[in-house]
Motif scaffolding. Structure first.
Motif, PDB file in Angstrom:
ATOM      1  N   PRO A 103       1.080  -1.619   0.106  1.00 16.04           N
ATOM      2  CA  PRO A 103      -0.228  -0.058  -0.254  1.00 16.04           C
ATOM      3  C   PRO A 103       1.089   1.210   0.135  1.00 16.04           C
ATOM      4  N   VAL A 104       0.553   1.849  -0.587  1.00 18.92           N
ATOM      5  CA  VAL A 104       1.397   3.367  -0.448  1.00 18.92           C
ATOM      6  C   VAL A 104       1.074   3.935   0.966  1.00 18.92           C
ATOM      7  N   ASP A 105       2.511   4.395   1.511  1.00 19.36           N
ATOM      8  CA  ASP A 105       2.727   5.051   2.197  1.00 19.36           C
ATOM      9  C   ASP A 105       2.167   6.275   3.116  1.00 19.36           C
ATOM     10  N   GLU A 106       2.296   6.818   4.307  1.00 18.37           N
ATOM     11  CA  GLU A 106       1.108   7.552   4.277  1.00 18.37           C
ATOM     12  C   GLU A 106       1.655   8.753   5.216  1.00 18.37           C
ATOM     13  N   LEU A 107       1.730   9.578   4.048  1.00 20.67           N
ATOM     14  CA  LEU A 107       2.677  10.843   5.052  1.00 20.67           C
ATOM     15  C   LEU A 107       2.808  10.985   6.096  1.00 20.67           C
ATOM     16  N   ARG A 143      11.158  20.393  13.632  1.00 19.45           N
ATOM     17  CA  ARG A 143      10.421  18.508  13.549  1.00 19.45           C
ATOM     18  C   ARG A 143       9.203  18.857  12.682  1.00 19.45           C
ATOM     19  N   ARG A 144       7.467  19.078  13.855  1.00 23.05           N
ATOM     20  CA  ARG A 144       6.570  18.486  13.496  1.00 23.05           C
ATOM     21  C   ARG A 144       6.227  20.142  12.571  1.00 23.05           C
ATOM     22  N   HIS A 145       6.537  21.236  12.340  1.00 18.76           N
ATOM     23  CA  HIS A 145       5.559  21.739  11.483  1.00 18.76           C
ATOM     24  C   HIS A 145       6.751  22.566   9.916  1.00 18.76           C
ATOM     25  N   TYR A 146       8.348  22.681  10.870  1.00 19.54           N
ATOM     26  CA  TYR A 146       9.024  23.538   9.437  1.00 19.54           C
ATOM     27  C   TYR A 146       8.327  22.987   8.234  1.00 19.54           C
ATOM     28  N   PRO A 147       8.276  23.429   7.077  1.00 19.56           N
ATOM     29  CA  PRO A 147       7.675  23.568   5.327  1.00 19.56           C
ATOM     30  C   PRO A 147       8.343  22.627   4.986  1.00 19.56           C
ATOM     31  N   LEU A 148      10.529  22.850   5.132  1.00 14.91           N
ATOM     32  CA  LEU A 148      11.339  22.108   4.103  1.00 14.91           C
ATOM     33  C   LEU A 148      11.193  20.697   4.785  1.00 14.91           C
ATOM     34  N   LEU A 153       9.373  14.692   4.257  1.00 16.37           N
ATOM     35  CA  LEU A 153       9.165  13.318   4.257  1.00 16.37           C
ATOM     36  C   LEU A 153       7.889  13.191   3.669  1.00 16.37           C
ATOM     37  N   ALA A 154       7.560  14.559   2.477  1.00 14.38           N
ATOM     38  CA  ALA A 154       6.937  14.406   1.460  1.00 14.38           C
ATOM     39  C   ALA A 154       7.732  12.876   0.068  1.00 14.38           C
ATOM     40  N   ALA A 155       9.059  13.218   0.392  1.00 11.86           N
ATOM     41  CA  ALA A 155       9.175  12.816  -0.563  1.00 11.86           C
ATOM     42  C   ALA A 155       9.409  10.619  -0.469  1.00 11.86           C
ATOM     43  N   ARG A 156       8.808  10.492   1.206  1.00  9.93           N
ATOM     44  CA  ARG A 156       8.161   9.388   1.362  1.00  9.93           C
ATOM     45  C   ARG A 156       7.277   8.666   0.293  1.00  9.93           C
ATOM     46  N   THR A 157       6.186   9.930   0.289  1.00 14.03           N
ATOM     47  CA  THR A 157       5.190   9.283  -0.357  1.00 14.03           C
ATOM     48  C   THR A 157       5.552   8.681  -2.162  1.00 14.03           C
ATOM     49  N   ILE A 158       6.927   9.986  -2.833  1.00  7.24           N
ATOM     50  CA  ILE A 158       7.159   9.936  -3.702  1.00  7.24           C
ATOM     51  C   ILE A 158       7.820   8.306  -3.930  1.00  7.24           C
ATOM     52  N   ALA A 159       8.520   7.976  -3.117  1.00  8.22           N
ATOM     53  CA  ALA A 159       9.610   6.691  -2.992  1.00  8.22           C
ATOM     54  C   ALA A 159       8.755   5.578  -2.452  1.00  8.22           C
ATOM     55  N   SER A 160       7.250   5.516  -2.287  1.00  4.53           N
ATOM     56  CA  SER A 160       6.349   4.580  -2.238  1.00  4.53           C
ATOM     57  C   SER A 160       5.428   4.737  -3.045  1.00  4.53           C
ATOM     58  N   GLU A 263      15.371   8.620   3.263  1.00  4.46           N
ATOM     59  CA  GLU A 263      15.419   8.445   5.185  1.00  4.46           C
ATOM     60  C   GLU A 263      16.674   9.120   5.151  1.00  4.46           C
ATOM     61  N   PRO A 264      18.334   8.727   4.912  1.00  7.13           N
ATOM     62  CA  PRO A 264      18.694   9.878   5.371  1.00  7.13           C
ATOM     63  C   PRO A 264      18.726  11.332   4.587  1.00  7.13           C
ATOM     64  N   GLU A 265      18.184  11.505   3.886  1.00  6.84           N
ATOM     65  CA  GLU A 265      18.124  12.816   3.191  1.00  6.84           C
ATOM     66  C   GLU A 265      16.959  13.466   3.925  1.00  6.84           C
ATOM     67  N   ILE A 266      15.796  12.913   4.296  1.00  5.00           N
ATOM     68  CA  ILE A 266      15.312  13.270   5.279  1.00  5.00           C
ATOM     69  C   ILE A 266      15.594  13.906   6.859  1.00  5.00           C
ATOM     70  N   ARG A 267      16.621  12.200   7.335  1.00  2.00           N
ATOM     71  CA  ARG A 267      17.432  13.593   8.107  1.00  2.00           C
ATOM     72  C   ARG A 267      18.736  14.267   8.027  1.00  2.00           C
ATOM     73  N   ALA A 268      19.660  14.359   7.242  1.00  2.00           N
ATOM     74  CA  ALA A 268      19.900  15.803   6.435  1.00  2.00           C
ATOM     75  C   ALA A 268      19.152  16.785   6.939  1.00  2.00           C
ATOM     76  N   MET A 269      17.888  16.714   6.343  1.00  2.00           N
ATOM     77  CA  MET A 269      16.749  17.648   6.018  1.00  2.00           C
ATOM     78  C   MET A 269      16.794  18.501   7.909  1.00  2.00           C
ATOM     79  N   VAL A 270      16.576  17.729   8.404  1.00  2.00           N
ATOM     80  CA  VAL A 270      15.745  17.537   9.778  1.00  2.00           C
ATOM     81  C   VAL A 270      17.630  18.271  10.843  1.00  2.00           C
ATOM     82  N   ILE A 271      18.370  17.711  10.409  1.00  2.00           N
ATOM     83  CA  ILE A 271      19.766  18.137  11.327  1.00  2.00           C
ATOM     84  C   ILE A 271      19.787  19.471  10.416  1.00  2.00           C
TER      85      ILE A 271
END
Length: 579
Positions: A103-107, A143-148, A153-160, A263-271
């Protein structure tokens, strides 16, 4: 009344972060001031509180964000770099199981309501928090609301979605056709339906049913079936090209690796985002401290005015000192206005990261600017060298490049597969049912048909050119990986050196502030005894202010260096950094 003694107390209150945000009005006696400085000096020399005199940070906030939306992003890489496949193409391990439709991963982002979607000025005007936010609450808000981060995180849906689309190559395909010749000499009707599917091991299986009724041309007698029609099934197996890998499997494996790579791309953005937010927070704290210092020293000049008026009326002071004090007040008022501007600008920059429960920016009012710098650790607490092994292990850039390399290796293996000849074996079984259409019963026997096909491009330039391109891209990724590893080492060393230097500066500026306060207190006593001038006292006050500003700058540099060092080691927050 001795208002001129109050600068030392004002500076001390400014640096300790008074809860009201208003400079202290008490005027200490010289003896009390000297004893206070002695106690403060002993506190600074205590190894456990190298930079004493700074009150703990206010920890209560008016809002409590929920658990971060990026809760599944670990502090360290989910895959150590050493565990990533790094062998030649021939040794690349490819999954052998049948693909399962996923199934498609939910964002994992919070839905925005209509107010949050509104970009008008009114939607940004939100109630101000009552208490001062902390750096912990700020990191949670980012972590919760920053637009970047939401964008990453939307890349997860794209990759899924890419994985789901790649699995679609192995879907069952239903095919049907109906052909009629109602006005021909040979009037006939033909209908067929079937299903086929490309297999995960490169071949194809199919099955179907067909029926042919009417009169057929002698040269198309194979179109005719018995009255009940014909059932058939077959299989095609590749023997050379498409046996180990084909276009369908290559795209599926690439998409699966892409889902891991985000996933590492998301972690890099969070850092990076938490680091930038932390720097903006300490800029706001430093601006608030500078504003309190400017307001405190301005109040000294204002309070001194009534004292000088009485002294002039008694003939103890010259009237020109009132003029000089007026000049001092005007100069300090201008500096206080500039400090207020810097505080407002810092609050505006901070609002880009500090957001409410629906993701709207919160711009802090000046009344909430009561946060102070935590105590700085001594330089020896951070060791003589950075933890380079930890940085290489935690930073997501290397894992991201290794996964990108695996994607290219899959494509290279497929390019090499294209250079092989197409050698396929096929087997077909068919059986007609129902009443025979001819007396010879030539359609009633069970049929088995076997076939072998062969084809190959002579020059194979397309496949060879593709393989050459991919080898060049692999060389690029290898160079990027080497540079990224070296850059991580340099960033960790630079951040560690900055942290040590800032810690030393905090110690030195703290001692310098104590000395400046003592010199001002001595000058105060001389001025009241008539042995000094307002000019000299103003110089001492300015030196105390400069020492206080230098200490604020040193604390700011220290905490920014700590945030940089935490990011260089791959931590998502400086609070996770331990000496």
């Amino acid at each position: 009344m001795r208002p001129l003694y109050s600068l030392c107390a004002t500076i001390a209150v400014c640096l300790s972060g008074c809860q009201s945000g208003v400079p202290h009005r008490a005027v200490p006696e010289p003896q009390a001031l000297a004893s206070g400085l002695t106690a403060q000096t002993d506190h600074h020399r205590t190894p456990s509180a190298t930079t004493g005199g700074v009150a703990p940070t206010v920890t209560t906030v008016a809002y409590k964000p929920d658990a971060p939306a990026v809760s599944d992003v670990p502090e360290t890489g989910s895959k150590p770099v050493g565990g990533v496949v790094d062998g030649p193409v021939e040794q690349l391990r490819i999954p052998a199981d049948e693909p399962v439709d996923e199934p498609v991963d939910e964002l994992s982002v919070q839905p925005l309501d209509d107010r949050a979607a509104d970009t008008t000025v009114e939607s940004i005007s939100t109630p101000q928090p009552i208490s001062t936010p902390t750096v912990t609450a700020l990191a949670a808000s980012v972590r919760r609301h920053y637009p970047l981060i939401q964008q990453s995180l939307a890349a997860r849906t794209i990759a899924s979605g890419e994985v789901l689309a790649a699995n679609g190559a192995f879907d069952h395909k239903l095919e049907a056709a109906s052909e009629s010749q109602p006005l021909d000499y040979y009037e006939n009707y033909r209908h067929n339906i079937g299903v086929k599917r490309d297999t995960y091991w490169g071949g194809q299986v199919f099955a179907g049913y067909r029926i042919g009724r009417g009169e057929f041309e002698p040269w198309y007698r194979e179109r005719e079936t018995n009255k009940g029609g014909e059932f058939k099934a077959g299989i095609v197996v590749p023997l050379a090209k498409d046996r180990a890998i084909d276009a369908n499997r290559a795209e599926l494996w690439r998409a699966q690796l892409e889902r891991q790579r985000v996933e590492p791309e998301i972690r890099a953005m969070v850092i990076a985002s938490v680091r930038d937010a932390t720097v903006a927070y300490w800029q706001w704290v430093a601006a608030a401290a500078g504003y309190r210092i400017a307001e405190g020293v301005l109040k000294l000049g204002v309070d001194r005015r009534s004292y000088l008026q009485r002294q002039v009326s008694l003939g103890e002071k010259a009237e020109i000192e009132l003029v000089d004090n007026r000049r001092i007040i005007l100069s300090r008022s201008a500096k206080a206005a500039d400090a207020r501007r810097k505080l407002q600008q810092a609050a505006s920059k901070l609002s880009l990261y500090l957001r409410d429960d629906v993701g709207r920016p919160i711009e802090l009012d000046i009344d909430t600017a009561r946060a102070t710098f935590p105590d700085a650790l001594p330089p020896e607490a951070w060791g003589d060298a950075p933890d380079l092994a930890l940085a290489q292990r935690n930073r997501p850039e290397l894992e991201q490049l290794q996964l990108a390399r695996q994607q290219l290796m899959v494509l290279l293996q497929q390019a090499r597969n294209e250079t092989l000849p197409e050698l396929d074996a096929g087997l077909l079984a068919a059986q007609d049912v129902g009443e025979p259409t001819s007396s010879k019963r030539d359609k009633s026997e069970f049929e088995i048909e076997a076939a072998v096909t062969f084809a190959v491009p002579v020059q194979r330039r397309k496949a060879l050119g593709k393989a050459r391109q991919l080898r060049g891209k692999l060389a690029q990724v290898q160079a990027k990986t080497q540079f990224a590893a070296e850059k991580i080492t340099i960033e960790a060393e630079v951040a560690h050196a900055a942290l040590l230097a800032a810690a030393q500066r905090v110690e030195q500026t703290s001692e310098g502030l104590e000395l400046a306060q003592r010199m001002q207190a001595a000058e105060q006593r001389l001025y009241e005894a008539g042995q000094s001038t307002l000019f000299n006292l103003n110089l001492r006050e300015q030196q105390t202010v400069e020492a206080a500003v230098d200490r604020v700058a040193a604390l700011y540099d220290y905490h920014v260096a700590a945030a940089d060092y935490a990011a260089a080691l791959g931590y998502q927050s400086s609070e996770a950094l331990q000496p």
